[in-house]
Design an enzyme around this catalytic site. Structure first.
Site, PDB file in Angstrom:
ATOM      1  N   CYS A 240      -6.035   0.411   7.017  1.00 19.22           N
ATOM      2  CA  CYS A 240      -4.862  -0.464   6.950  1.00 19.22           C
ATOM      3  C   CYS A 240      -4.222  -0.498   8.325  1.00 19.22           C
ATOM      4  CB  CYS A 240      -3.875   0.036   5.903  1.00 19.22           C
ATOM      5  SG  CYS A 240      -2.397  -1.000   5.758  1.00 19.22           S
ATOM      6  N   GLY A 241      -4.348  -1.628   9.027  1.00 18.21           N
ATOM      7  CA  GLY A 241      -3.864  -1.707  10.399  1.00 18.21           C
ATOM      8  C   GLY A 241      -2.359  -1.601  10.528  1.00 18.21           C
TER       9      GLY A 241
ATOM     10  N   GLN B  15       0.842  -1.198   0.000  1.00 16.84           N
ATOM     11  CA  GLN B  15       0.000   0.000   0.000  1.00 16.84           C
ATOM     12  C   GLN B  15       0.878   1.249   0.000  1.00 16.84           C
ATOM     13  OE1 GLN B  15      -1.073  -2.534   2.322  1.00 16.84           O
ATOM     14  NE2 GLN B  15      -2.716  -3.128   0.919  1.00 16.84           N
TER      15      GLN B  15
ATOM     16  N   ASN C 101      -3.956   0.883  -2.697  1.00 16.93           N
ATOM     17  CA  ASN C 101      -3.400  -0.437  -2.960  1.00 16.93           C
ATOM     18  C   ASN C 101      -2.421  -0.390  -4.128  1.00 16.93           C
ATOM     19  OD1 ASN C 101      -4.979  -1.846  -0.956  1.00 16.93           O
ATOM     20  ND2 ASN C 101      -6.739  -1.589  -2.316  1.00 16.93           N
TER      21      ASN C 101
ATOM     22  N   ASN D 264     -12.596  -1.757   6.521  1.00 18.42           N
ATOM     23  CA  ASN D 264     -12.526  -2.362   5.194  1.00 18.42           C
ATOM     24  C   ASN D 264     -13.105  -3.770   5.311  1.00 18.42           C
ATOM     25  OD1 ASN D 264     -10.445  -3.481   6.659  1.00 18.42           O
ATOM     26  ND2 ASN D 264      -8.837  -3.050   5.198  1.00 18.42           N
TER      27      ASN D 264
ATOM     28  N   GLY E  93      -6.720  -7.611   8.872  1.00 16.29           N
ATOM     29  CA  GLY E  93      -7.051  -9.033   8.743  1.00 16.29           C
ATOM     30  C   GLY E  93      -6.883  -9.780  10.049  1.00 16.29           C
TER      31      GLY E  93
ATOM     32  N   HIS F 220     -13.780  -7.824   5.264  1.00 16.94           N
ATOM     33  CA  HIS F 220     -13.018  -9.048   5.491  1.00 16.94           C
ATOM     34  C   HIS F 220     -13.933 -10.264   5.488  1.00 16.94           C
ATOM     35  CE1 HIS F 220      -9.065  -7.363   6.551  1.00 16.94           C
ATOM     36  NE2 HIS F 220      -9.795  -6.317   6.942  1.00 16.94           N
TER      37      HIS F 220
ATOM     38  N   GLU G 120      -5.165 -10.009   0.021  1.00 17.50           N
ATOM     39  CA  GLU G 120      -5.766  -8.681   0.077  1.00 17.50           C
ATOM     40  C   GLU G 120      -6.321  -8.273  -1.276  1.00 17.50           C
ATOM     41  OE1 GLU G 120      -3.037  -5.778   1.513  1.00 17.50           O
ATOM     42  OE2 GLU G 120      -3.264  -6.385   3.588  1.00 17.50           O
ATOM     43  N   ARG G 121      -7.492  -7.668  -1.258  1.00 17.79           N
ATOM     44  CA  ARG G 121      -8.029  -7.082  -2.498  1.00 17.79           C
ATOM     45  C   ARG G 121      -7.084  -5.971  -2.942  1.00 17.79           C
ATOM     46  NH1 ARG G 121     -12.856  -2.860  -0.721  1.00 17.79           N
ATOM     47  NH2 ARG G 121     -11.626  -1.836   0.891  1.00 17.79           N
TER      48      ARG G 121
ATOM     49  N   CYS H 185      -1.335  -8.578   7.438  1.00 16.15           N
ATOM     50  CA  CYS H 185      -2.498  -7.694   7.261  1.00 16.15           C
ATOM     51  C   CYS H 185      -3.043  -7.391   8.649  1.00 16.15           C
ATOM     52  CB  CYS H 185      -3.556  -8.366   6.386  1.00 16.15           C
ATOM     53  SG  CYS H 185      -5.060  -7.377   6.165  1.00 16.15           S
TER      54      CYS H 185
END
Length: 282
Positions: free
Chosen positions: A75-76, A46, A66, A160, A223, A162, A211-212, A220
């Protein structure tokens, strides 16, 4: 003018970070894809832009793109890197807790030391319409047909979307086929991050994520939060969980519904660089 950047990573989930505090973000999709190319560019999962906050209650804003140029809501691992970047820039002191604004809303970050950050990721949202996911109502399990198989998944938004599938073997060859197919499944109209989680015990998980917009990643953060939240909602894990990903380990804390979820992990600088100005101005 050359584009200065920082290359960073959170347990292998890697980023290009741009200082847009005084210069507006001005890259188009083609420029983002060019910088993301791991053979002819810098390479990243990213791209992150650090910008002035839109929300007056926040100290800064960060944008997320992305590798394919598509925008992301959260985005963690990236937000931990943003916090470490702000510390290096003199904007955030060790021990401070501040709110910073993502495309999906504000999060609180607490800098534990120069390269360890705890993030309040908000409360997991299981409402299908908010993920978004095509389902009549929220449930712990959903049956979904993927690549000729019927799977039982969990679905949640961490800012986002999941999908979480519990598996016995993260090395199973079928995952290489199921990950991309699940990521673009039509029941997720905005696409979805596909997480495959192996439960070792009530406080220890292993995870792989497709990841998309980026594909398989070493880590992630959202995630890891999503996997823990789905299993916690089912009563299968405790309130504090260690999540091992291919790139390293995160710690996730969630007491359950009505509480926000905290993620703690490292953020690291790899190098600083410049991207040629003519290549940035697509």
């Amino acid at each position: 003018m050359a584009l200065r950047f920082s290359k960073m990573h959170g347990i292998g989930n890697d980023f290009v970070v741009l200082d847009c505090r005084r210069q507006p973000f001005a890259l188009d999709d083609g420029a983002i894809r060019a910088i993301a190319d791991r053979h002819t560019g810098v390479g990243f999962d990213q791209l992150l832009s650090v910008e002035p906050a839109r929300d007056p209650s926040c100290a800064f804003y960060y944008g997320i793109w992305n590798a394919d140029g598509s925008p992301s809501g959260q985005c963690g691992n990236g937000v931990r890197c943003v916090a470490a970047w702000l510390h290096r820039a003199g904007e955030l002191a060790i021990g401070d807790t501040v709110r910073i604004e993502s495309p999906s809303g504000a999060v609180a970050v607490r800098l534990l030391d120069a390269d360890t950050v705890a993030v309040d990721m908000g409360e997991p949202d299981f409402a299908p319409a908010r993920i978004p996911f095509d389902a009549p109502q929220a449930a712990g399990h959903y049956a979904i047909d993927v690549a000729g198989e019927t799977l039982e998944i969990g679905a949640v938004s961490m800012g986002n979307p999941h999908a979480v599938l519990a598996v016995d073997d993260l090395a199973a060859p079928a995952l290489d086929r199921l990950g991309p197919a699940l990521t673009r499944h039509p029941r997720f109209p905005a696409g979805v991050n596909a997480g495959f989680v192996q439960r070792l015990d009530r406080a220890h998980l292993r995870l792989r994520v497709h990841e998309r917009g980026s594909g398989w990643t070493l880590a992630c953060g959202t995630g890891a939060c999503a996997a823990m939240a789905v299993l916690r909602r089912r009563g299968e894990v405790d309130a504090r969980v260690r999540v091992d990903l291919p790139g390293g380990t995160l710690h996730i804390d969630w007491a359950g519904p009505g509480h926000t979820l905290w993620m703690t992990g490292p953020a690291a600088f790899a190098f600083e660089g410049e991207w040629p100005g003519e290549a940035a101005a697509h």
